[in-house]
Scaffold this motif. Structure first.
Motif, PDB file in Angstrom:
ATOM      1  N   LEU A 117       0.833  -1.204   0.000  1.00 52.01           N
ATOM      2  CA  LEU A 117       0.000   0.000   0.000  1.00 52.01           C
ATOM      3  C   LEU A 117       0.868   1.255   0.000  1.00 52.01           C
ATOM      4  O   LEU A 117       0.590   2.213  -0.728  1.00 52.01           O
ATOM      5  CB  LEU A 117      -0.934  -0.001   1.206  1.00 52.01           C
ATOM      6  N   GLU A 170       2.143   1.964  -3.266  1.00 55.02           N
ATOM      7  CA  GLU A 170       1.057   2.176  -4.225  1.00 55.02           C
ATOM      8  C   GLU A 170       1.047   1.112  -5.322  1.00 55.02           C
ATOM      9  O   GLU A 170       0.911   1.408  -6.510  1.00 55.02           O
ATOM     10  CB  GLU A 170       1.128   3.588  -4.803  1.00 55.02           C
ATOM     11  N   ARG A 171       1.154  -0.132  -4.892  1.00 56.61           N
ATOM     12  CA  ARG A 171       1.129  -1.258  -5.828  1.00 56.61           C
ATOM     13  C   ARG A 171      -0.275  -1.434  -6.407  1.00 56.61           C
ATOM     14  O   ARG A 171      -1.244  -0.871  -5.904  1.00 56.61           O
ATOM     15  CB  ARG A 171       1.563  -2.538  -5.107  1.00 56.61           C
ATOM     16  N   GLU A 172      -0.371  -2.231  -7.435  1.00 53.84           N
ATOM     17  CA  GLU A 172      -1.642  -2.475  -8.114  1.00 53.84           C
ATOM     18  C   GLU A 172      -2.691  -3.036  -7.145  1.00 53.84           C
ATOM     19  O   GLU A 172      -2.385  -3.898  -6.315  1.00 53.84           O
ATOM     20  CB  GLU A 172      -1.449  -3.469  -9.257  1.00 53.84           C
ATOM     21  N   CYS A 173      -3.899  -2.557  -7.314  1.00 52.08           N
ATOM     22  CA  CYS A 173      -5.029  -2.955  -6.468  1.00 52.08           C
ATOM     23  C   CYS A 173      -5.210  -4.476  -6.450  1.00 52.08           C
ATOM     24  O   CYS A 173      -5.374  -5.078  -5.391  1.00 52.08           O
ATOM     25  CB  CYS A 173      -6.289  -2.267  -6.973  1.00 52.08           C
ATOM     26  N   MET A 174      -5.193  -5.092  -7.620  1.00 53.86           N
ATOM     27  CA  MET A 174      -5.443  -6.534  -7.693  1.00 53.86           C
ATOM     28  C   MET A 174      -4.335  -7.344  -7.014  1.00 53.86           C
ATOM     29  O   MET A 174      -4.604  -8.392  -6.441  1.00 53.86           O
ATOM     30  CB  MET A 174      -5.639  -6.980  -9.145  1.00 53.86           C
ATOM     31  N   ILE A 216      -2.756  -6.405  -4.368  1.00 53.84           N
ATOM     32  CA  ILE A 216      -3.064  -6.268  -2.943  1.00 53.84           C
ATOM     33  C   ILE A 216      -4.236  -7.175  -2.576  1.00 53.84           C
ATOM     34  O   ILE A 216      -4.195  -7.863  -1.548  1.00 53.84           O
ATOM     35  CB  ILE A 216      -3.350  -4.797  -2.583  1.00 53.84           C
ATOM     36  N   ILE A 217      -5.254  -7.209  -3.418  1.00 50.82           N
ATOM     37  CA  ILE A 217      -6.426  -8.054  -3.162  1.00 50.82           C
ATOM     38  C   ILE A 217      -6.015  -9.522  -3.108  1.00 50.82           C
ATOM     39  O   ILE A 217      -6.488 -10.280  -2.253  1.00 50.82           O
ATOM     40  CB  ILE A 217      -7.513  -7.829  -4.241  1.00 50.82           C
TER      41      ILE A 217
END
Length: 87
Positions: A24, A27-31, A33-34
């Motif tokens: 986070l 600022e890594r890719e949302c997916m 992190i999910i």
């Protein structure tokens, strides 16, 4: 299951959570992190499953002297299992 194995599983999850925090911050890719959050959730669910099953086994293997208390003890465990399954 041995307490040490459960603790190791939780420590692994703790490390994954720290990794997610870093993701986070970077600022890594949302997916991405999910995917990691899903892995942590799965790991925690497995620990819960192991603890609940051990408790349930203990309920059956070591029944209480009072049948009414034993029944409530088992019902409470089953209710928790059902509640967790419905999520």
């Amino acid at each position: 299951m041995e307490r040490e194995k459960l603790i190791m599983r939780l420590k692994r999850s703790e490390g994954q959570l720290r990794g997610i925090q870093k993701m986070l911050e970077e600022e890594r890719e949302c997916m991405d992190i999910i995917v990691q959050l899903t892995a942590v959730r799965s790991s925690i669910n497995r620990v819960m499953e192991l603890i609940i099953s051990e408790h349930f086994y203990d309920c059956l293997a070591n029944p209480l002297d009072d049948p009414q208390k034993q029944k409530k003890r088992i019902e409470k465990t089953v209710q928790y299992l059902v509640r967790e399954h419905d999520k």
